[in-house]
Design a protein around this motif. Sequence first.
Motif, mmCIF file in Angstrom:
data_model
loop_
_atom_site.group_PDB
_atom_site.id
_atom_site.type_symbol
_atom_site.label_atom_id
_atom_site.label_comp_id
_atom_site.label_asym_id
_atom_site.label_seq_id
_atom_site.Cartn_x
_atom_site.Cartn_y
_atom_site.Cartn_z
ATOM 1 N N ARG A 288 -8.205 -20.871 17.394
ATOM 2 C CA ARG A 288 -9.243 -21.841 17.014
ATOM 3 C C ARG A 288 -10.593 -21.587 17.684
ATOM 4 N N HIS A 289 -10.588 -20.765 18.745
ATOM 5 C CA HIS A 289 -11.810 -20.547 19.521
ATOM 6 C C HIS A 289 -11.967 -19.064 19.831
ATOM 7 N N ASP A 290 -13.205 -18.598 19.889
ATOM 8 C CA ASP A 290 -13.456 -17.199 20.235
ATOM 9 C C ASP A 290 -13.246 -16.926 21.714
ATOM 10 N N PHE A 291 -13.548 -17.942 22.557
ATOM 11 C CA PHE A 291 -13.437 -17.786 24.001
ATOM 12 C C PHE A 291 -12.769 -19.030 24.584
ATOM 13 N N PHE A 292 -12.618 -19.070 25.915
ATOM 14 C CA PHE A 292 -11.795 -20.124 26.504
ATOM 15 C C PHE A 292 -12.558 -21.375 26.918
ATOM 16 N N ALA A 293 -13.825 -21.275 27.255
ATOM 17 C CA ALA A 293 -14.543 -22.446 27.757
ATOM 18 C C ALA A 293 -15.955 -22.487 27.199
ATOM 19 N N ALA A 294 -16.391 -23.678 26.850
ATOM 20 C CA ALA A 294 -17.788 -23.925 26.458
ATOM 21 C C ALA A 294 -18.231 -23.116 25.245
ATOM 22 N N GLY A 295 -17.302 -22.590 24.480
ATOM 23 C CA GLY A 295 -17.629 -21.880 23.260
ATOM 24 C C GLY A 295 -18.272 -20.522 23.455
ATOM 25 N N ARG A 296 -18.177 -19.960 24.674
ATOM 26 C CA ARG A 296 -18.795 -18.654 24.919
ATOM 27 C C ARG A 296 -18.067 -17.941 26.053
ATOM 28 N N TYR A 297 -18.384 -16.674 26.202
ATOM 29 C CA TYR A 297 -17.786 -15.848 27.244
ATOM 30 C C TYR A 297 -18.137 -16.390 28.628
ATOM 31 N N SER A 298 -17.120 -16.469 29.498
ATOM 32 C CA SER A 298 -17.343 -17.052 30.822
ATOM 33 C C SER A 298 -16.331 -16.509 31.821
ATOM 34 N N VAL A 299 -16.396 -17.059 33.017
ATOM 35 C CA VAL A 299 -15.438 -16.680 34.058
ATOM 36 C C VAL A 299 -13.997 -16.921 33.620
ATOM 37 N N ALA A 300 -13.786 -17.894 32.742
ATOM 38 C CA ALA A 300 -12.425 -18.160 32.264
ATOM 39 C C ALA A 300 -11.873 -16.952 31.519
ATOM 40 N N ASP A 301 -12.706 -16.308 30.727
ATOM 41 C CA ASP A 301 -12.279 -15.119 29.997
ATOM 42 C C ASP A 301 -12.024 -13.949 30.941
ATOM 43 N N ILE A 302 -12.898 -13.774 31.927
ATOM 44 C CA ILE A 302 -12.699 -12.695 32.893
ATOM 45 C C ILE A 302 -11.372 -12.871 33.613
ATOM 46 N N ALA A 303 -11.101 -14.095 34.064
ATOM 47 C CA ALA A 303 -9.879 -14.353 34.826
ATOM 48 C C ALA A 303 -8.629 -14.033 34.010
ATOM 49 N N LEU A 304 -8.631 -14.421 32.755
ATOM 50 C CA LEU A 304 -7.443 -14.217 31.918
ATOM 51 C C LEU A 304 -7.355 -12.805 31.356
ATOM 52 N N TYR A 305 -8.481 -12.164 31.196
ATOM 53 C CA TYR A 305 -8.482 -10.796 30.656
ATOM 54 C C TYR A 305 -7.832 -9.804 31.615
ATOM 55 N N ALA A 306 -8.053 -10.001 32.906
ATOM 56 C CA ALA A 306 -7.712 -8.980 33.895
ATOM 57 C C ALA A 306 -6.269 -8.492 33.777
ATOM 58 N N TYR A 307 -5.324 -9.398 33.800
ATOM 59 C CA TYR A 307 -3.928 -8.983 33.696
ATOM 60 C C TYR A 307 -3.433 -8.950 32.256
ATOM 61 N N THR A 308 -4.027 -9.764 31.378
ATOM 62 C CA THR A 308 -3.549 -9.784 29.990
ATOM 63 C C THR A 308 -3.749 -8.425 29.324
ATOM 64 N N HIS A 309 -4.867 -7.768 29.609
ATOM 65 C CA HIS A 309 -5.122 -6.507 28.909
ATOM 66 C C HIS A 309 -4.248 -5.367 29.452
ATOM 67 N N ARG A 310 -3.464 -5.625 30.514
ATOM 68 C CA ARG A 310 -2.497 -4.658 31.022
ATOM 69 C C ARG A 310 -1.066 -5.172 30.836
ATOM 70 N N ALA A 311 -0.884 -6.126 29.935
ATOM 71 C CA ALA A 311 0.422 -6.777 29.786
ATOM 72 C C ALA A 311 1.523 -5.807 29.385
ATOM 73 N N ASP A 312 1.170 -4.739 28.671
ATOM 74 C CA ASP A 312 2.192 -3.766 28.287
ATOM 75 C C ASP A 312 2.839 -3.136 29.510
ATOM 76 N N GLU A 313 2.100 -3.061 30.623
ATOM 77 C CA GLU A 313 2.646 -2.502 31.856
ATOM 78 C C GLU A 313 3.625 -3.459 32.528
ATOM 79 N N ALA A 314 3.715 -4.675 32.001
ATOM 80 C CA ALA A 314 4.679 -5.660 32.485
ATOM 81 C C ALA A 314 5.833 -5.846 31.500
ATOM 82 N N ASP A 315 5.936 -4.950 30.522
ATOM 83 C CA ASP A 315 6.929 -5.072 29.448
ATOM 84 C C ASP A 315 6.699 -6.303 28.584
ATOM 85 N N LEU A 316 5.443 -6.722 28.467
ATOM 86 C CA LEU A 316 5.074 -7.832 27.598
ATOM 87 C C LEU A 316 4.338 -7.269 26.389
ATOM 88 N N ASP A 317 4.970 -7.369 25.235
ATOM 89 C CA ASP A 317 4.410 -6.834 23.995
ATOM 90 C C ASP A 317 3.411 -7.833 23.418
#
Length: 205
Positions: free
Chosen positions: A146-175
């Motif tokens: 429903r939203h492009d980003f996580f807070a206030a309708g735009r890119y923010s620290v919330a996106d940085i925080a969640l991106y860091a490990y999510t974009h390496r999730a395959d290395e955790a056996d998370l497809d």
Amino acid sequence: MLTLYDYQDSGNGYKCRLALAQLGLPHRILWRDIDKGETRTPDFLAKNPNGRIPLLELEDGTCIAESNAILWYLAEGSALLPDDRLGRAQALQWLFFEQYSHEPYVATPRYILRHLGRQHPRMAEMPERLAKGHAALSVMEQHLARHDFFAAGRYSVADIALYAYTHRADEADLDLAPYPALRAWLARVAAQPRHSPMFASTTNG
């Protein structure tokens, strides 16, 4: 100049490196190998008694620990931090979610696999951790549908925080295949100005 004590394979550290890069803040990085006990030395513990990275040291010697606190400090007064009351509360909501509902079930399985190996006794934790990891990814997917980003309708620290490990999730056996909205969000984050990859070429300051 700001000094970041960090470990390159740490997603928590990467949050800070990404924010520093995107904000264009002059800094140096001092790498500390957590697997070799380099955050448990008397000198480091004098700066952070919790013995963890990342750690940000300010020009006057003051130190700030905890990755999301460092993110918040760096982002103050910038476009990475919402300036309205609701937007800031939304950013905090997702920062807390990342540390309590996401990081233990995405980052920790990744650490077990990359640093301990599949024969280690901690592999017994994996089924429960991965189940909760998928639960966290599902929460993110529902929001991002429903939203492009996580807070206030735009890119923010919330996106940085969640991106860091999510974009390496395959290395955790998370497809990530079952999460199309999340994968589209990863691409949006990677397309942000001054984006820097986790393993960008850096030198020890």
